[in-house]
Every structure is written in C-alpha cells, then in structure tokens.
Design a protein around this motif. Structure first.
Motif, mmCIF file in Angstrom:
data_model
loop_
_atom_site.group_PDB
_atom_site.id
_atom_site.type_symbol
_atom_site.label_atom_id
_atom_site.label_comp_id
_atom_site.label_asym_id
_atom_site.label_seq_id
_atom_site.Cartn_x
_atom_site.Cartn_y
_atom_site.Cartn_z
ATOM 1 N N SER A 1 0.825 -1.199 0.000
ATOM 2 C CA SER A 1 0.000 0.000 0.000
ATOM 3 C C SER A 1 0.862 1.253 0.000
ATOM 4 O O SER A 1 2.054 1.229 0.345
ATOM 5 N N VAL A 2 0.245 2.359 -0.379
ATOM 6 C CA VAL A 2 0.935 3.649 -0.353
ATOM 7 C C VAL A 2 1.368 3.969 1.075
ATOM 8 O O VAL A 2 2.482 4.455 1.318
ATOM 9 N N LEU A 3 0.508 3.672 2.041
ATOM 10 C CA LEU A 3 0.836 3.935 3.436
ATOM 11 C C LEU A 3 2.050 3.124 3.879
ATOM 12 O O LEU A 3 2.932 3.636 4.581
ATOM 13 N N GLU A 4 2.116 1.861 3.472
ATOM 14 C CA GLU A 4 3.266 1.033 3.834
ATOM 15 C C GLU A 4 4.553 1.609 3.255
ATOM 16 O O GLU A 4 5.599 1.622 3.912
ATOM 17 N N THR A 5 4.499 2.078 2.032
ATOM 18 C CA THR A 5 5.680 2.688 1.423
ATOM 19 C C THR A 5 6.089 3.946 2.190
ATOM 20 O O THR A 5 7.268 4.178 2.459
ATOM 21 N N PHE A 6 5.106 4.737 2.565
ATOM 22 C CA PHE A 6 5.371 5.961 3.331
ATOM 23 C C PHE A 6 6.004 5.621 4.679
ATOM 24 O O PHE A 6 6.979 6.243 5.100
ATOM 25 N N LEU A 7 5.448 4.595 5.356
ATOM 26 C CA LEU A 7 5.964 4.206 6.661
ATOM 27 C C LEU A 7 7.342 3.565 6.580
ATOM 28 O O LEU A 7 8.070 3.517 7.578
ATOM 29 N N ALA A 8 7.691 3.061 5.395
ATOM 30 C CA ALA A 8 8.989 2.405 5.240
ATOM 31 C C ALA A 8 10.144 3.390 5.258
ATOM 32 O O ALA A 8 11.296 3.003 5.068
ATOM 33 N N GLY A 9 9.824 4.662 5.461
ATOM 34 C CA GLY A 9 10.884 5.659 5.560
ATOM 35 C C GLY A 9 11.378 6.122 4.218
ATOM 36 O O GLY A 9 12.551 6.408 4.038
ATOM 37 N N ASN A 10 10.458 6.181 3.231
ATOM 38 C CA ASN A 10 10.835 6.616 1.888
ATOM 39 C C ASN A 10 10.096 7.895 1.564
ATOM 40 O O ASN A 10 9.180 7.901 0.760
ATOM 41 N N PRO A 11 10.435 9.010 2.238
ATOM 42 C CA PRO A 11 9.714 10.253 1.971
ATOM 43 C C PRO A 11 9.850 10.731 0.540
ATOM 44 O O PRO A 11 9.012 11.455 0.038
ATOM 45 N N ALA A 12 10.933 10.311 -0.131
ATOM 46 C CA ALA A 12 11.074 10.664 -1.543
ATOM 47 C C ALA A 12 10.291 9.651 -2.360
ATOM 48 O O ALA A 12 10.816 8.650 -2.810
ATOM 49 N N GLY A 13 9.001 9.868 -2.475
ATOM 50 C CA GLY A 13 8.112 8.899 -3.099
ATOM 51 C C GLY A 13 8.236 8.874 -4.604
ATOM 52 O O GLY A 13 9.123 9.503 -5.190
ATOM 53 N N PRO A 14 7.327 8.157 -5.266
ATOM 54 C CA PRO A 14 7.429 7.938 -6.702
ATOM 55 C C PRO A 14 7.322 9.200 -7.542
ATOM 56 O O PRO A 14 7.733 9.208 -8.698
ATOM 57 N N HIS A 15 6.806 10.269 -6.970
ATOM 58 C CA HIS A 15 6.653 11.504 -7.755
ATOM 59 C C HIS A 15 7.643 12.584 -7.323
ATOM 60 O O HIS A 15 7.553 13.721 -7.757
ATOM 61 N N HIS A 16 8.578 12.224 -6.451
ATOM 62 C CA HIS A 16 9.510 13.226 -5.931
ATOM 63 C C HIS A 16 10.568 13.591 -6.973
ATOM 64 O O HIS A 16 11.113 12.735 -7.655
ATOM 65 N N THR A 17 10.834 14.857 -7.088
ATOM 66 C CA THR A 17 11.889 15.338 -7.982
ATOM 67 C C THR A 17 13.005 15.945 -7.141
ATOM 68 O O THR A 17 12.767 16.929 -6.429
ATOM 69 N N PRO A 18 14.195 15.370 -7.146
ATOM 70 C CA PRO A 18 15.274 15.887 -6.308
ATOM 71 C C PRO A 18 15.527 17.368 -6.569
ATOM 72 O O PRO A 18 15.446 17.846 -7.696
ATOM 73 N N VAL B 1 4.527 14.649 3.634
ATOM 74 C CA VAL B 1 3.507 14.392 2.611
ATOM 75 C C VAL B 1 3.868 15.115 1.320
ATOM 76 O O VAL B 1 3.828 14.530 0.228
ATOM 77 N N ARG B 2 4.225 16.384 1.432
ATOM 78 C CA ARG B 2 4.571 17.150 0.236
ATOM 79 C C ARG B 2 5.742 16.513 -0.512
ATOM 80 O O ARG B 2 5.727 16.352 -1.735
ATOM 81 N N SER B 3 6.756 16.120 0.235
ATOM 82 C CA SER B 3 7.944 15.535 -0.376
ATOM 83 C C SER B 3 7.640 14.166 -0.980
ATOM 84 O O SER B 3 8.050 13.863 -2.098
ATOM 85 N N PHE B 4 6.927 13.324 -0.249
ATOM 86 C CA PHE B 4 6.617 11.965 -0.710
ATOM 87 C C PHE B 4 5.869 11.983 -2.036
ATOM 88 O O PHE B 4 6.135 11.177 -2.928
ATOM 89 N N PHE B 5 4.914 12.902 -2.168
ATOM 90 C CA PHE B 5 4.109 12.955 -3.381
ATOM 91 C C PHE B 5 4.687 13.916 -4.425
ATOM 92 O O PHE B 5 4.072 14.136 -5.475
ATOM 93 N N GLY B 6 5.842 14.472 -4.157
ATOM 94 C CA GLY B 6 6.502 15.315 -5.148
ATOM 95 C C GLY B 6 5.730 16.554 -5.501
ATOM 96 O O GLY B 6 5.718 16.975 -6.666
ATOM 97 N N ILE B 7 5.076 17.176 -4.514
ATOM 98 C CA ILE B 7 4.342 18.420 -4.767
ATOM 99 C C ILE B 7 5.362 19.547 -4.858
ATOM 100 O O ILE B 7 5.949 19.954 -3.850
ATOM 101 N N GLU B 8 5.599 20.023 -6.066
ATOM 102 C CA GLU B 8 6.645 21.028 -6.289
ATOM 103 C C GLU B 8 6.125 22.433 -5.977
ATOM 104 O O GLU B 8 5.026 22.801 -6.381
#
Length: 669
Positions: A5-22, A59-66
C-alpha cells in the motif's frame, strides 16, 4: 501477489516517493522523528499531530508536490488570534492544483483518466484518456482566457456530474481563476442564490440530464439563471440530451476549433490562492460561500485519497455524488493520485435499485463510495450485489453523508462480500475532506469510525472545555489543517468565519458534531450537536435511536428531536415512516419502545411515536433534525431552511401543519 500500500511505502521511511523530484524542496520543517521510526497507522497519526510541520512536509515531499517561490516555514502563526485557517501553510510559495493532476499524463498518456456514464437511454458511455484530458483542458482554458477569464475571476458551473464538468474545473483552475458549481437538480433561483454571490463572468452548463428514467431539460432554467446573475457575460454549454442551449457557445465547437491549441501551462499562484468556492447546505440560513486554497486542497486530498484510502494509478475510483456536494470535489482527488475516476449523472437506483453495483462491476471499480441511505435502500429491496455482480475488484466501500448504523456493516459483509473494507468517514464541506476515517489495514468495529485522519488534532470536549474519552462531547479540532477555509466569500473582516467555528471555544474549531472518542482511538458520531438529545441531563445521540428503530422490519425511516418546552419540561417525540403496507399502531409503538428499551436504554424510549409520510433531508441525505425542531417550536418551514436545499420540502411543511393542528396550546412553544 499481495500489494504494497501507499501507506506502507510511506511508513517504510521513503519520503522521496514515486513523484519526488530531487532538488525541488522549497519549504523547511523541523522533521522531528523520521517516518521510518513509525510502524503503523496509529503511530503515524499520533506523530502527525505532535509534529504537524514535519508531517505535512513529509507528505509534500513523498508525493513530489513542487513549490515555487521562496522557502518558508510549513505552518506560520495565524494573523488573526481568533481563528486558524488554511492561510497558515507554506506562505511565500506557489503552485497550481492542475500541475499535480496533469503530470500523470506524461507516463500514462493512453490510459483512461475519466469514465463518463449515464442511465440507459441517456448519453453514451465515454472514456477520456490522460492525453485527451490534457488536450481538452488546454482547449477550454484557452476559450476561457479568450473570454477575459484570468487570475481571481470566477467561473460557475450549473452542471451534471460529467467529464465536461471536471474539465471545466481544471481549465478554470489552470488560469488561477476560481471555480464554483452546483448540480442542475437545483432550480435557477437556488443556483443563483449560490453562484450569483461570487459574481461569475462565465457560466458552464448543459442542456439537461437524465434521472430516474426521465430526461430533465434544463434550458429554460439556464436562461433564467443568466437573467438572475447580471455579472455573466458568456455561456459555454455541452449537450447530454441532444439539444442546444440558445445563445451559448457549444462545447464540441470549441474542441473542434481548438484542435491545434498548445498544451496548457498552469499559472503558478500563491499556496492559499482560492481554488474553488463551495456552499454550506443552506438549511440554517443563506448558503455561505466557503473558499479553499490550491495548496491546502492538494496536500489534504493526496493524503486522504492515497495514504488513507490507498488510491493510486491502478485504481478506478467512483463515488456517487453531485457537483452540489463536496464529495464531487473529493472524487477529483482520484486524478491527483493518477487513478481513473468515474463520473455518473443518473440515479443510483434506476432502472433498478442495484444500479450502483452494476456500474461498479461494469467499470471494474476498486474504490466505491455511497451513503448509508443507499445501503438501507438496497437492504430493504432485497438486493444481492455480491451474487448478481462481479464485485471482486471492489476492495473498499466508502460511506458518508450521514451516520452509518452498525447493522450496515453486517449487511455489506453478507451481501456484498467479506473482502470489502467498509470505510465510513465523516468530515464536511468546511474542510472538503474527512476528520475521521477507516484507513486500509485498520480494524473496523461496526458502529464506530476506527481512526482520526492523519494531521487532524481531534478531541471530544465537554461543556467545560475539557477533553473526554469514552463519553460524548463536542468534536473540536485544536490545530489548523491545510484544507481549512482560507475564508468565507464576501467576509473581508473574517467575522462570519470566526463566528461559525470559533465562537464556542475561543481559538479552537468547534465543528458542531456530538462524538465519543473511544479508548482504542475510534470515534462514534452521534449526530449534529445542536440536535443532541438532552433528556434529564443525559446527552444522547439521535443515531443511537435510529440504529435500533430503522433496523425493525416494519419501519422504513425515523426522525427524533428533543423539544425544551416553555414550562421547563422536555418532550422527545419519534416520527416514523412505516414500511409499505404497515401502520403506526399500538403494536408497532410497543415494538419500537421494547427494542429501544432493551437494545439502547429506557432513556431512549420516546415520549410519543407519530406516523409521518416522509422524513425531510438535505440533498445529500442528512436528516433535517434542527429545522424540524425549529418548526415544532413555531418556526416557518419556508424560513428555517431553504426549500431548495431539501429533497422533499413538503415533508418539512408537514411538521408545520402538525405543530399548528396538534401542538397549539400544548406548551411546546
């Protein structure tokens, strides 16, 4: 293979989610504990309230809200000591809601973004891919711009729930203009009461819609609405019934002529720039225009839809709703998450009661939303969704609009499927989201909403302003949420906003619901606090009575109110709509009293049980307990609630006739 789930990925300590742009982080936050230290929803919820700036930045970082603009603190102190609001978040930054939607087209251009359906005999089922969505939003945005629409201008929709409505909203928002809408089931006068407040310059509308097997031609209503809103200078219309709206620019003409329109580049606007104006129900006065900002809605909706409901690109999201209701705005959160959304503008029960289930099966829906009233209707009609339809892909059933009785959970498990996670939620137009929810993976206890939403500092307070557990109290929110209003329309001083939510407990949001927070962190909704029953000093929720009475086979629906009489006594009548072919006689009255005495308590037994032809509701299905109470105390049914906001105005007028003929001289008023 099981799904992560998306929540599991978030909890796994991956704030740079699939839409994050460094390199795009522009806001700063004291992140406190890392999300990697949290192992379940309850821990995350507690952390989100204890460290709100860190949570929302995650949340902002995980979802890549620029964000553009200059970096700023995530949550700033309020400028007005009386209130808090969505204006406190990410000051000095910019974005546009539409950017978050349209970015999904880059990787999935030929995947379906929107499914548009209608009743048999109505408009044909259509699909719009992400590529087509981008193009049509670009064309309509260019058409609006050519008609003088720019940042801050208002565009009004008098529309059914269709793909064109969604596109018109996105086109409006891409320009930095402000969207406001209501469904065409509202009369022209009721629509003008709402939309006219905003002084829109462009109206987007349709020739009509099909509902319950009948074509509803709304061209005359459109003309009347134009005449009632003098600020309107242009009308754009699409067809659902095969006719044209006189004097309007045709939607299909715009798409044909705009074949070479360049792809829209959404205008960057301040984080709190108005996105849309929603309206209160109008059952307690003239509808209030509630304004939400771009950034607050984006953050709240990706959190709610993705983290709490696990909605993502592989999902098909369908909530039965109308552009008059905040759940239409929330349905579009599916697009923020890259999901396919279903727009349907017909009846959920036509041509047969189980139509909503048939739609879910046909479109392979994974997350379906409805109301307790529809579930009860299906139960009464003997509908067997799990037997008659392939609902194997439906993993979550969202339910809102009124309090969900415990018995409905059992019915869903037995007749829809045990694999379906029942997600009863409660929130409001005020925050265009939910305060309490049922996230995937959190155990559901019938009759109780299992969790407080992430980032929501919710408590139940007694009359002394003390937080209580295990007893009913006022639901309060003690810290700001990003999707709280940035203000009310035409309220420059902020006085109406402050009075609406902060006048009872200074500096704390009082929502108006009576709730119990349980010791396991769930929430029981008892109903609107203004309608809370207070018998001999004992507070009771009307929902506790409905959960017993409406489960009886001889009762179709009920409504209870508590009346403080002039002599100091308290009268608690129960009004009952009997099942077809049944009467409210002494035998049924005794059955109701016995059931309440044994399944609730002797205090829940009403003073009188009265037969009524129908229960009045808002158009979203909420019982009008407070207006009924006012009518029984002598109020005018046409004044205590806007007749246009009621599903059956005659049902409320009945109580006026009852009060005049039966209660005169009784001391009820």
């Amino acid at each position: 293979m099981s799904r992560t789930s998306v929540l599991e990925t978030f909890l796994a300590g991956n704030p740079a989610g699939p839409h994050h742009t460094p390199g795009t982080d522009t806001a700063t936050a004291d992140t406190g504990a890392a999300t990697a230290d949290l192992d379940d929803y309850a821990a995350l919820q507690a952390w989100s309230v204890a460290h709100p700036a860190a949570f929302w930045e995650s949340v902002r970082s995980f979802f890549g809200i620029e964000l553009g603009g200059v970096g700023h603190e995530v949550i700033a102190p309020s400028d007005d000591p009386r209130v808090f609001s969505g204006r406190q978040f990410y000051r000095g930054t910019t974005l546009n809601y539409v950017d978050t939607v349209l970015r999904h087209a880059a990787d999935r251009p030929d995947v379906v973004a929107v499914i548009d359906d209608a009743e048999p005999g109505g408009a044909d089922t259509r699909t719009v891919t992400w590529r087509e969505l981008v193009h049509q939003v670009s064309v309509i945005a260019a058409a609006l711009r050519a008609r003088g629409v720019g940042r801050g201008d208002r565009v009004a929709g008098y529309v059914p729930n269709t793909v064109e409505a969604a596109i018109a909203f996105l086109a409006t928002a891409s320009l930095g203009a402000v969207w406001t809408s209501c469904g065409q089931d509202y009369s022209a006068a009721a629509a003008a009461d709402r939309l006219g407040q905003t002084e829109p310059t462009v109206l987007v509308t349709a020739d009509g819609y099909r509902f319950a097997g009948k074509d509803r031609d709304r061209r005359d209503a459109v003309a009347e609405l134009q005449g009632a809103v003098p600020s309107l200078t242009h009308v754009i219309a699409f067809s659902r019934l095969g006719t044209e709206v006189p004097g309007a620019t045709g939607w299909t003409d715009l798409l044909r002529d705009g074949a070479r329109t360049p792809t829209v580049e959404p205008e960057a606007v301040p984080f709190d720039h108005p996105l849309w104006i929603l309206f209160s129900s109008g059952t307690t006065g003239k509808p209030k225009g509630i304004v939400h900002g771009h950034g607050g809605v984006v953050l709240e909706h990706v959190k709610s839809a993705a983290l709490q409901s696990d909605i993502g690109p592989d999902d098909v999201f369908f909530w039965y709703t109308s552009p008059s209701w905040m759940m239409w705005n929330y349905l579009l959160a599916g697009l923020l998450c890259g999901a396919t959304v279903v727009c349907y503008d017909g009846s959920p029960a036509a041509p047969e009661t189980g139509t909503l289930w048939a739609l879910a099966a046909r479109h392979r829906v994974t997350v379906l939303g409805t109301s307790p009233a529809y579930l009860a209707q299906c139960e009464t009609a003997g509908v067997e969704p799990g037997r008659d339809h392939d609902l194997g892909r439906v993993r979550m059933l969202g339910v809102t609009g009124s309090v969900m009785p415990a018995s409905a959970h059992t019915w869903v498990a037995d007749h829809v499927g045990e694999h379906v996670h029942v997600a009863s939620i409660s929130g409001g137009t005020d925050v265009v989201s939910a305060f309490v929810c049922a996230p995937t993976g959190v155990p559901v206890h019938p009759g109780e909403i299992p969790a407080v939403a992430l980032g929501v500092a919710l408590e139940a307070w007694n009359d002394r302003g003390e937080s209580v557990i295990g007893e009913s109290g006022e639901m309060v929110i003690t810290a700001p949420m990003p999707s709280m209003p940035v203000g009310f329309w035409n309220d420059p001083s902020g006085d109406r906003y402050a009075d609406a939510y902060f006048s009872t407990f200074p500096g704390v949001w009082r929502h108006g619901d009576s709730v119990t927070v349980t010791d396991r962190g769930g929430v029981v909704i008892h109903g609107r606090s203004d309608a809370t029953l207070n018998r001999n000093g004992i507070r009771m929720g009307s929902a506790d009575i409905y959960s017993v009475v409406e489960h009886l086979p001889d009762v179709e629906e009920a409504l209870v109110v508590g009346i403080e009489r002039a002599d100091g006594s308290y009268w608690m009548p129960l009004f009952v709509v009997p099942a077809p072919g049944r009467e409210v006689d002494d035998a049924l009255r005794e059955a109701i009293a016995t059931a309440l005495r044994t399944e609730a308590s002797p205090r829940h037994v009403p003073d009188d049980i009265v037969a009524i032809p129908a229960v009045p509701h808002t158009r979203t299905g909420k019982k009008l307990e407070i207006p009924v109470k006012k009518v029984l105390l002598g109020g005018d049914p046409n004044v205590v609630a806007d007749p246009e906001s009621i599903d059956d105005p005659a049902a409320l007028r009945w109580f006026g006739e009852y009060a005049a003929s039966t209660l005169s001289g009784s001391g009820a008023s």
